[in-house]
Design an enzyme around this catalytic site. Structure first.
Site, short mmCIF file in Angstrom:
data_model
loop_
_atom_site.label_atom_id
_atom_site.label_comp_id
_atom_site.label_asym_id
_atom_site.label_seq_id
_atom_site.Cartn_x
_atom_site.Cartn_y
_atom_site.Cartn_z
N GLU A 277 0.83 -1.21 0.00
CA GLU A 277 0.00 0.00 0.00
C GLU A 277 0.86 1.26 0.00
O GLU A 277 0.53 2.25 -0.66
CB GLU A 277 -0.95 0.00 1.21
N TYR B 31 -5.86 6.89 4.47
CA TYR B 31 -6.06 5.93 3.39
C TYR B 31 -5.34 4.61 3.70
O TYR B 31 -5.93 3.53 3.61
CB TYR B 31 -5.57 6.47 2.04
N ASP C 221 -9.19 5.89 -2.71
CA ASP C 221 -7.98 6.35 -3.40
C ASP C 221 -8.41 7.08 -4.67
O ASP C 221 -9.60 7.30 -4.93
CB ASP C 221 -7.02 5.19 -3.69
N CYS D 54 -12.30 2.23 -15.78
CA CYS D 54 -12.76 3.61 -15.63
C CYS D 54 -11.56 4.54 -15.44
O CYS D 54 -11.42 5.24 -14.44
CB CYS D 54 -13.72 3.71 -14.45
N CYS E 218 -15.72 2.04 -21.39
CA CYS E 218 -17.08 1.91 -20.87
C CYS E 218 -17.77 0.62 -21.33
O CYS E 218 -18.62 0.08 -20.63
CB CYS E 218 -17.90 3.13 -21.25
N CYS F 265 -17.33 -2.09 -18.80
CA CYS F 265 -17.73 -1.79 -17.42
C CYS F 265 -18.94 -2.62 -17.01
O CYS F 265 -19.96 -2.62 -17.71
CB CYS F 265 -18.03 -0.30 -17.28
N CYS G 149 -24.41 4.20 -14.85
CA CYS G 149 -23.45 5.30 -14.74
C CYS G 149 -24.11 6.63 -15.05
O CYS G 149 -24.62 6.86 -16.16
CB CYS G 149 -22.28 5.06 -15.69
#
Length: 322
Positions: free
Chosen positions: A49, A132, A150, A205, A212, A215, A221
């Site tokens: 991370e 975070y 994030d 995305c 798209c 997705c 959306c």
């Protein structure tokens, strides 16, 4: 639903359907990454991370693997000089992250018996760990219901819920409230939701060329439904060429491979072949000199590296911290 936009999220489609659609998509398409393995330790997830902040996966993978081989537990890193963390950080950029990981390892050993703590509050108490990272480690390493936000997640939320091409330039309280309102109540599903939305932002995305057609929630959306309106601002990437960041990176490349302190004069102008050999840093020194930075900028960069704890003076030369 506590956030107004969440009720409009899917039109007539329940939010629970989106949770399940994202979980199914993630199960089928998620990248196989070592820090996602069930065998990965909380320490390995913490390291990943920190390394992944502002750094692509492809660059992180070899460095993460090297770190975990060298320092499979926090105690292994804690007993090393902080300069070794910086040395093996390689060219990931933002090397102060290496110092923070080293400091976190020391704190884990001294305050938590060598084990990464398992709560958000305890994680937040580690050096260099912010909201975070604490939330991500609590969720992905310990399976807790934490809201992880994030850049990738923010972008998905902006398009899916708010109908915006991009999120605000910096994280807002409104975005956090929205992210909280979208979280599944089920703990296991909440972890998958965090991971799947993050993956969707990274692979589908994307900021510049969203795919798209790939997705799994495109029919829900708000941005697509609004006709894909353009961003309300132009993102500005960080400059690199000619900046102090570029110069600091070039100096750090020299220090990482030097086998003795590097005299400041060698950094300012080409040294003799003997000097290059003595430092063990011929190639990165030559690369530094080719940049031809003005002396005053080099001096500022060196002072900054020492001030930030990334370098120290020893026997008249510059080296990584001991």
């Amino acid at each position: 639903m506590s956030f107004p936009g969440a009720a409009k999220l899917a039109g007539t489609r329940p939010l629970t359907d989106l949770h399940l659609a994202m979980r199914s998509w993630f199960a089928e398409t998620a990248r196989v990454l070592p820090w996602r393995s069930p065998d990965c330790s909380p320490w390995g997830i913490l390291v990943s991370e920190v390394m992944l902040q502002q750094t692509p996966v492809v660059r992180v993978l070899p460095v993460w693997e090297d770190w975990m081989e060298r320092w499979p537990e926090p105690a292994d890193l804690a007993k090393e000089p902080s300069g070794e963390a910086v040395r093996h950080w390689g060219r990931l950029g933002y090397p102060r992250r290496a110092l923070r990981l080293h400091a976190a390892a020391v704190a884990i050993v001294e305050k938590h018996g060598g084990k990464v703590p398992g709560t958000h509050a305890e994680l937040l108490g580690l050096p260099g760990v912010g909201d975070y990272t604490a939330a991500a480690v609590a969720a992905f390493a310990f399976g807790q219901r934490e809201t992880v936000v994030d850049t990738n997640i923010r972008r998905v939320h902006a398009r899916l819920i708010s109908g915006l091409a991009l999120p605000a330039p910096s994280l807002t309280a409104s975005e956090m409230r929205l992210a909280d309102s979208l979280m599944p109540d089920d703990i296991e599903l909440s972890v998958r939701w965090n991971a799947s939305v993050m993956e969707l932002g990274a692979l589908v995305c994307t900021a510049r060329s969203p795919k798209c057609s790939d997705c799994p929630v495109s029919e829900s959306c708000a941005w697509l439904a609004a006709g894909e309106p353009p961003p309300t601002y132009t993102p500005k990437g960080q400059a690199w060429h000619g900046t102090d960041r570029q110069l600091r990176g070039a100096v750090m490349a020299v220090l990482r491979v030097a086998d003795s302190p590097v005299e400041p004069e060698w950094l300012e102008r080409p040294a003799t072949d003997l000097g290059f050999a003595a430092a063990g840093a011929a190639v990165p020194l030559a690369a530094l000199h080719r940049l031809n930075f003005p002396p005053e900028q080099l001096e500022r960069a060196l002072e900054g590296l020492v001030r930030d704890g990334l370098a120290e003076m020893h026997d008249g030369g510059l080296r990584l911290p001991a």
